[in-house]
Write an enzyme that holds these catalytic residues in place. Structure first.
Site, PDB file in Angstrom:
ATOM      1  N   SER A   1       0.847  -1.188   0.000  1.00  0.00           N
ATOM      2  CA  SER A   1       0.000   0.000   0.000  1.00  0.00           C
ATOM      3  C   SER A   1       0.882   1.237   0.000  1.00  0.00           C
ATOM      4  O   SER A   1       1.791   1.363   0.825  1.00  0.00           O
ATOM      5  CB  SER A   1      -0.908  -0.002   1.240  1.00  0.00           C
TER       6      SER A   1
ATOM      7  N   LYS B   1      -1.392  -1.034  -4.321  1.00  0.00           N
ATOM      8  CA  LYS B   1      -2.536  -0.212  -3.922  1.00  0.00           C
ATOM      9  C   LYS B   1      -2.055   1.208  -3.683  1.00  0.00           C
ATOM     10  O   LYS B   1      -1.061   1.421  -2.994  1.00  0.00           O
ATOM     11  CB  LYS B   1      -3.195  -0.751  -2.648  1.00  0.00           C
TER      12      LYS B   1
ATOM     13  N   LYS C   1      -3.379   5.178  -2.438  1.00  0.00           N
ATOM     14  CA  LYS C   1      -4.426   5.958  -1.796  1.00  0.00           C
ATOM     15  C   LYS C   1      -4.851   7.084  -2.742  1.00  0.00           C
ATOM     16  O   LYS C   1      -4.010   7.681  -3.435  1.00  0.00           O
ATOM     17  CB  LYS C   1      -3.920   6.555  -0.474  1.00  0.00           C
TER      18      LYS C   1
ATOM     19  N   ASP D   1      -7.564   3.064  -3.100  1.00  0.00           N
ATOM     20  CA  ASP D   1      -8.252   3.085  -1.813  1.00  0.00           C
ATOM     21  C   ASP D   1      -8.605   4.531  -1.481  1.00  0.00           C
ATOM     22  O   ASP D   1      -7.722   5.377  -1.340  1.00  0.00           O
ATOM     23  CB  ASP D   1      -7.353   2.485  -0.736  1.00  0.00           C
TER      24      ASP D   1
ATOM     25  N   GLU E   1     -11.490   0.669  -3.407  1.00  0.00           N
ATOM     26  CA  GLU E   1     -11.777   0.333  -2.013  1.00  0.00           C
ATOM     27  C   GLU E   1     -12.447   1.501  -1.289  1.00  0.00           C
ATOM     28  O   GLU E   1     -11.957   2.628  -1.328  1.00  0.00           O
ATOM     29  CB  GLU E   1     -10.482  -0.052  -1.300  1.00  0.00           C
TER      30      GLU E   1
ATOM     31  N   ASP F   1     -14.453  -1.828   3.045  1.00  0.00           N
ATOM     32  CA  ASP F   1     -13.513  -1.916   4.157  1.00  0.00           C
ATOM     33  C   ASP F   1     -14.213  -1.414   5.412  1.00  0.00           C
ATOM     34  O   ASP F   1     -14.827  -2.185   6.153  1.00  0.00           O
ATOM     35  CB  ASP F   1     -12.269  -1.084   3.828  1.00  0.00           C
TER      36      ASP F   1
ATOM     37  N   LYS G   1     -10.274  -7.052   7.996  1.00  0.00           N
ATOM     38  CA  LYS G   1      -9.232  -6.643   8.934  1.00  0.00           C
ATOM     39  C   LYS G   1      -9.623  -7.133  10.324  1.00  0.00           C
ATOM     40  O   LYS G   1     -10.741  -6.872  10.786  1.00  0.00           O
ATOM     41  CB  LYS G   1      -9.076  -5.122   8.947  1.00  0.00           C
TER      42      LYS G   1
ATOM     43  N   GLY H   1      -4.423  -4.253   5.783  1.00  0.00           N
ATOM     44  CA  GLY H   1      -3.403  -3.878   6.737  1.00  0.00           C
ATOM     45  C   GLY H   1      -3.759  -2.602   7.473  1.00  0.00           C
ATOM     46  O   GLY H   1      -4.541  -1.781   6.999  1.00  0.00           O
TER      47      GLY H   1
END
Length: 388
Positions: free
Chosen positions: A153, A178, A180, A205, A230, A255, A279, A307
């Site tokens: 990430s 991934k 952000k 994400d 996400e 998520d 998670k 994570g």
């Protein structure tokens, strides 16, 4: 057979009961190798809450609280986690012996939500349970894999830095990238990444940074063959995600919206997503995580293990969870060295060609280095079960 000195007693089914008599909470502060930025803000230091349980035979178990210092991911913080453990959950653990960790889900149900606090203590009990039964944690959970595919990430940072980090991650063998995103840092960034890495498995994400008013911007991401988007919408939303998913070709992954089995069940029924990120801390522990895994397996909804910038203990629990058979997408469980100059476990978590090989030792499979823990400690406290 158990001896009189043992803390365990065999029940009618041949099982073993244990009474935990000591819990130690340790608040650590870990400095990240580089700042990690999301739509919420930038983090340079990571608070970590370590939970150690000890039974009357001296078996130790380790768990980790994954809440942050501020309530921007969920309503929990490291301070509220400490309070819930001290005032409610530790007394509930001391209240009666434990035959199997799955009992704690019902025992802790007296306390509403506070999932990260519950997961931290339950995880420590799971570690002790696996050690007591002389098995690795992943075996105790029913895991089947001996290695786990992992991705990385990447936080929000200048595009040149992002491209360099992707190149480095691919050279290290990570199976999925991934990044952000947030409004104003999304379509143009993805376009630039695709220009340089046209075939890399890529996902984005949003951490709830968008609303249905942004539907055209989110639909524009359909052009870039992403694995998933996400959590684009609100943390507590399932209904609007269903509306958005119906308009997108790209799968939505939920998520923050999934905090329980019931949340996952509703999301599947409403078709709010096509992928679910599990998670441990967010859903209240390994027991609930496994229930969600089993539900998604039944409905053929892909899952992966997310994570939380965990320290080594939390990372070890995530690796064990990801060995369950329906975890079909790479997990967000990068190597320790991806985040820390030095983790507090031995050996550190390492990645080999995009895979983590599962430890064979009993329990979580990693030893806690107390010298490294003490070097980062902010405060600690010991809780003892009262006699009588």
């Amino acid at each position: 057979m158990a001896t009189k000195a043992s803390a365990f007693l065999y029940n009618d089914f041949g099982g073993i009961f244990v009474q935990f008599h000591t819990v130690i909470l340790r608040y650590l502060e870990m400095e990240l190798k580089s700042p990690f930025t999301t739509s919420f803000g930038t983090m340079k230091k990571r608070p970590v809450l370590l939970v150690e349980v000890i039974d009357q035979d001296g078996v130790h178990g380790w768990g980790e609280g994954v809440a942050f210092s501020a309530p921007w991911y969920t309503e929990e913080t490291i301070e509220t986690t400490w309070h819930m453990l001290e005032a409610f959950l530790i007394p509930l653990l001391f209240q009666a012996p434990v035959y199997h960790p799955d009992e704690l889900r019902d025992r802790f149900s007296l306390i509403r939500r506070n999932y990260m606090a519950k997961a931290a203590l339950e995880g420590a009990v799971w570690d002790a349970f696996a050690k007591r039964h002389h098995m690795p944690l992943h075996v105790a959970l029913g895991g089947e894999k001996q290695e786990v595919d992992v991705g990385v990430s990447i936080g929000i940072q200048p595009i040149t830095n992002t491209l360099k980090r992707i190149e480095q991650a691919l050279a290290e063998g990570y199976k999925r990238i991934k990044i952000k995103i947030k409004p104003g840092w999304d379509v143009d960034v993805v376009r630039e990444i695709r220009h340089h890495f046209p075939h890399v498995p890529l996902m984005v994400d949003a951490n709830s940074a968008y609303s249905l008013c942004d539907i055209d911007r989110l639909r524009a991401l359909d052009d870039y063959e992403l694995l998933m988007i996400e959590q684009p919408l609100a943390v507590d939303d399932i209904v609007d995600h269903a509306k958005l998913q119906a308009k997108l070709q790209t799968p939505i992954c939920l998520d923050e919206s999934i905090c329980s089995y019931e949340d996952a069940k509703r999301a599947i029924e409403l078709k709010s997503c096509r992928v679910i990120n599990i998670k441990i801390g967010r859903v209240g522990g390994l027991i609930e995580a496994k229930r969600i895994h089993d539900l998604c397996q039944q409905h053929r909804i892909p899952v992966w293990c997310g994570g939380m910038l965990e320290g080594g203990v939390g990372r070890a629990h995530s690796i064990a969870l990801a060995t369950l058979p329906h975890f079909s997408l790479p997990s967000d469980t990068a190597a320790s060295a991806n985040y820390w100059e030095r983790d507090f476990i031995e050996p550190e978590v390492t990645v080999h060609r995009g895979r983590i090989f599962v430890q064979k030792q009993h329990g979580i499979g990693y030893a806690v280095n107390l010298a490294e823990v003490e070097r980062r400690i902010v405060r600690s406290k010991i809780y003892k079960r009262s006699k009588g």
